[in-house]
Design a protein around this motif. Sequence first.
Motif, mmCIF file in Angstrom:
data_model
loop_
_atom_site.group_PDB
_atom_site.id
_atom_site.type_symbol
_atom_site.label_atom_id
_atom_site.label_comp_id
_atom_site.label_asym_id
_atom_site.label_seq_id
_atom_site.Cartn_x
_atom_site.Cartn_y
_atom_site.Cartn_z
ATOM 1 N N SER A 151 -32.745 -52.691 75.419
ATOM 2 C CA SER A 151 -32.815 -51.420 76.140
ATOM 3 C C SER A 151 -32.011 -50.303 75.488
ATOM 4 C CB SER A 151 -32.311 -51.608 77.571
ATOM 5 O OG SER A 151 -30.912 -51.855 77.573
ATOM 6 N N GLY A 152 -31.056 -50.655 74.637
ATOM 7 C CA GLY A 152 -30.177 -49.650 74.059
ATOM 8 C C GLY A 152 -28.916 -49.413 74.867
ATOM 9 N N HIS A 153 -28.852 -49.948 76.067
ATOM 10 C CA HIS A 153 -27.648 -49.797 76.887
ATOM 11 C C HIS A 153 -26.553 -50.733 76.385
ATOM 12 C CE1 HIS A 153 -29.262 -47.199 80.076
ATOM 13 N NE2 HIS A 153 -30.386 -47.888 79.973
ATOM 14 N N PRO A 154 -25.295 -50.397 76.622
ATOM 15 C CA PRO A 154 -24.195 -51.278 76.222
ATOM 16 C C PRO A 154 -24.109 -52.493 77.156
ATOM 17 C CG PRO A 154 -23.333 -49.358 77.373
ATOM 18 C CD PRO A 154 -24.803 -49.115 77.199
ATOM 19 N N VAL A 155 -24.882 -53.507 76.829
ATOM 20 C CA VAL A 155 -24.965 -54.704 77.660
ATOM 21 C C VAL A 155 -24.347 -55.883 76.913
ATOM 22 C CG1 VAL A 155 -26.490 -56.359 78.795
ATOM 23 C CG2 VAL A 155 -27.048 -53.911 78.836
ATOM 24 N N THR A 156 -23.432 -56.575 77.576
ATOM 25 C CA THR A 156 -22.864 -57.804 77.049
ATOM 26 C C THR A 156 -23.466 -58.976 77.816
ATOM 27 O OG1 THR A 156 -20.763 -56.765 76.446
ATOM 28 C CG2 THR A 156 -20.761 -59.150 76.720
ATOM 29 N N VAL A 157 -24.058 -59.912 77.088
ATOM 30 C CA VAL A 157 -24.612 -61.126 77.691
ATOM 31 C C VAL A 157 -23.600 -62.249 77.491
ATOM 32 C CG1 VAL A 157 -26.414 -62.881 77.539
ATOM 33 C CG2 VAL A 157 -27.017 -60.463 77.379
ATOM 34 N N LEU A 158 -23.157 -62.853 78.581
ATOM 35 C CA LEU A 158 -22.230 -63.978 78.511
ATOM 36 C C LEU A 158 -22.988 -65.267 78.808
ATOM 37 C CD1 LEU A 158 -19.001 -62.683 80.308
ATOM 38 C CD2 LEU A 158 -19.689 -62.464 77.913
ATOM 39 N N ARG A 159 -22.745 -66.280 77.998
ATOM 40 C CA ARG A 159 -23.390 -67.582 78.178
ATOM 41 C C ARG A 159 -22.322 -68.635 78.479
ATOM 42 N NH1 ARG A 159 -27.378 -67.154 72.867
ATOM 43 N NH2 ARG A 159 -28.952 -65.764 73.789
ATOM 44 N N PRO A 160 -21.990 -68.821 79.747
ATOM 45 C CA PRO A 160 -21.006 -69.841 80.109
ATOM 46 C C PRO A 160 -21.635 -71.224 80.129
ATOM 47 C CG PRO A 160 -21.766 -68.718 82.078
ATOM 48 C CD PRO A 160 -22.430 -68.036 80.906
ATOM 49 N N SER A 161 -20.781 -72.215 80.293
ATOM 50 C CA SER A 161 -21.233 -73.606 80.376
ATOM 51 C C SER A 161 -21.092 -74.078 81.820
ATOM 52 C CB SER A 161 -20.428 -74.475 79.406
ATOM 53 O OG SER A 161 -20.866 -75.810 79.414
ATOM 54 N N LYS A 162 -20.308 -75.095 82.053
ATOM 55 C CA LYS A 162 -20.191 -75.645 83.410
ATOM 56 C C LYS A 162 -19.108 -74.875 84.162
ATOM 57 C CE LYS A 162 -21.117 -79.971 83.984
ATOM 58 N NZ LYS A 162 -22.284 -79.807 84.861
ATOM 59 N N VAL A 163 -19.532 -73.927 84.988
ATOM 60 C CA VAL A 163 -18.610 -73.001 85.644
ATOM 61 C C VAL A 163 -17.834 -73.705 86.752
ATOM 62 C CG1 VAL A 163 -18.420 -70.842 86.915
ATOM 63 C CG2 VAL A 163 -20.154 -71.079 85.104
ATOM 64 N N HIS A 164 -16.539 -73.420 86.804
ATOM 65 C CA HIS A 164 -15.688 -73.982 87.853
ATOM 66 C C HIS A 164 -14.635 -72.955 88.227
ATOM 67 C CE1 HIS A 164 -12.046 -74.787 85.311
ATOM 68 N NE2 HIS A 164 -12.958 -74.719 84.351
ATOM 69 N N GLY A 165 -14.028 -73.150 89.390
ATOM 70 C CA GLY A 165 -12.967 -72.242 89.802
ATOM 71 C C GLY A 165 -12.845 -72.145 91.302
ATOM 72 N N GLU A 166 -11.830 -71.443 91.733
ATOM 73 C CA GLU A 166 -11.558 -71.282 93.161
ATOM 74 C C GLU A 166 -12.748 -70.616 93.845
ATOM 75 O OE1 GLU A 166 -8.246 -69.130 96.077
ATOM 76 O OE2 GLU A 166 -7.991 -69.134 93.900
ATOM 77 N N ALA A 224 -15.674 -72.155 94.491
ATOM 78 C CA ALA A 224 -16.947 -72.785 94.152
ATOM 79 C C ALA A 224 -17.518 -73.504 95.375
ATOM 80 C CB ALA A 224 -16.769 -73.773 93.004
ATOM 81 N N THR A 225 -18.805 -73.292 95.645
ATOM 82 C CA THR A 225 -19.422 -73.922 96.814
ATOM 83 C C THR A 225 -19.776 -75.389 96.569
ATOM 84 O OG1 THR A 225 -21.588 -73.106 96.101
ATOM 85 C CG2 THR A 225 -20.349 -71.753 97.671
ATOM 86 N N LYS A 226 -19.980 -75.749 95.282
ATOM 87 C CA LYS A 226 -20.283 -77.145 94.940
ATOM 88 C C LYS A 226 -19.387 -77.579 93.778
ATOM 89 C CE LYS A 226 -25.133 -76.904 96.410
ATOM 90 N NZ LYS A 226 -26.553 -77.083 95.999
ATOM 91 N N PRO A 227 -18.089 -77.703 94.021
ATOM 92 C CA PRO A 227 -17.172 -78.026 92.921
ATOM 93 C C PRO A 227 -17.415 -79.428 92.373
ATOM 94 C CG PRO A 227 -16.032 -78.153 95.033
ATOM 95 C CD PRO A 227 -17.395 -77.590 95.320
ATOM 96 N N GLY A 228 -17.592 -79.520 91.051
ATOM 97 C CA GLY A 228 -17.784 -80.830 90.442
ATOM 98 C C GLY A 228 -16.575 -81.727 90.604
ATOM 99 N N GLU A 229 -15.382 -81.127 90.739
ATOM 100 C CA GLU A 229 -14.159 -81.914 90.866
ATOM 101 C C GLU A 229 -14.110 -82.713 92.163
ATOM 102 O OE1 GLU A 229 -13.694 -78.296 88.419
ATOM 103 O OE2 GLU A 229 -14.308 -78.637 90.489
ATOM 104 N N TRP A 230 -14.991 -82.378 93.108
ATOM 105 C CA TRP A 230 -14.994 -83.067 94.395
ATOM 106 C C TRP A 230 -15.205 -84.575 94.232
ATOM 107 C CZ3 TRP A 230 -13.321 -82.858 99.055
ATOM 108 C CH2 TRP A 230 -13.883 -83.638 100.059
ATOM 109 N N VAL A 231 -15.932 -84.980 93.190
ATOM 110 C CA VAL A 231 -16.187 -86.402 92.977
ATOM 111 C C VAL A 231 -14.868 -87.165 92.829
ATOM 112 C CG1 VAL A 231 -16.389 -86.239 90.460
ATOM 113 C CG2 VAL A 231 -17.594 -88.051 91.664
ATOM 114 N N PHE A 232 -13.848 -86.524 92.273
ATOM 115 C CA PHE A 232 -12.541 -87.158 92.132
ATOM 116 C C PHE A 232 -11.640 -86.884 93.332
ATOM 117 C CE2 PHE A 232 -13.605 -86.242 87.513
ATOM 118 C CZ PHE A 232 -14.175 -87.497 87.320
ATOM 119 N N VAL A 233 -11.694 -85.670 93.861
ATOM 120 C CA VAL A 233 -10.877 -85.345 95.033
ATOM 121 C C VAL A 233 -11.225 -86.260 96.203
ATOM 122 C CG1 VAL A 233 -10.344 -83.553 96.736
ATOM 123 C CG2 VAL A 233 -10.565 -82.941 94.325
#
Length: 308
Positions: free
Chosen positions: A122-137, A139-148
């Motif tokens: 488009s010509g606009h100053p757009v940054t595309v971010l490609r994260p992996s397995k997102v986690h953090g405070e 989160a509705t489905k935290p992967g860490e729950w399997v251990f907690v």
Amino acid sequence: MPEDVAVAGGRFVAADRCEPGGLGVALGAGADLVVDCLCFTAAHARDLLLLLDDGGSTVMISSKAVYVDAMGNHVNSAAAPEFDGPIRESQPTMAPGEDLDYRTRDGYGADKVAAERVLLDSGHPVTVLRPSKVHGEGATKPGEWVFVKRVLDRREFLLLSRGCRGVDHPSAAGNIAALIETAANNPGRRVLNCADPDAPDALDISRTIARHLGHRWEEVLLDDHAPDGLGLHHWDRIPGIRLDLTAAGRSATPQRTPTSRSGSQARTRVSPRPPQATPAAWPAVPAGPRPRVSPGSGPCGAPRSFPR
């Protein structure tokens, strides 16, 4: 609304991007920074473009799911992809697709690629971010729950599938936010991988969680002959997935604007918290024994399937 955001003057505005004018209601007269976490299709991207003329920097949250290996496999394929080392932004992606349902395994990555291209072209100053397995405070489905959950159940044994060899690079919400801040201070068109400085396996993650919650258990690393579904966890990806973060690191380098004809120079715009300066998502854990135990010699009675 987080309390600190509200105190700083932040407001929450509800809008439906699928409704005509919905995004316009949310953006109002424009914004210095637009972060789109729900841009799944080229149509979503085109609707967003209509509102960017009065904006500063735009960030689209994409996904590592766009990448394909030499055989065309991606993270949602039936066959696991095999990448030759950490994935760079130059790695081939899925072909863009607009006629696929982004909620399907094959449609998700293809639709993300189509959305990326609409914004980047488009010509606009757009940054595309490609994260992996997102986690953090929050989160509705935290992967860490399997251990907690196993800590809450006071489990004496922890079963981990396939020798715990799998790795799926995590991306902390805090690290994503730091890279967004960098993009806000340095508008431009770019694609950046976004992940944590480290890529721990599930054994390291489980030990961090158990130590944080004051629990001890005996780790049982199952071999490849264990029953299907036994010892599953969210990082059970073989071959492992790691993102190359070189480009993200370069983006945090101070960018000086060229000297104007009058001889003056604009001030440098620098992110005060580049991604590499953020703490690692998982604190360092003292190395412990990593037993390789077959299912026949391990404890019985564990659930045969864990939530992914």
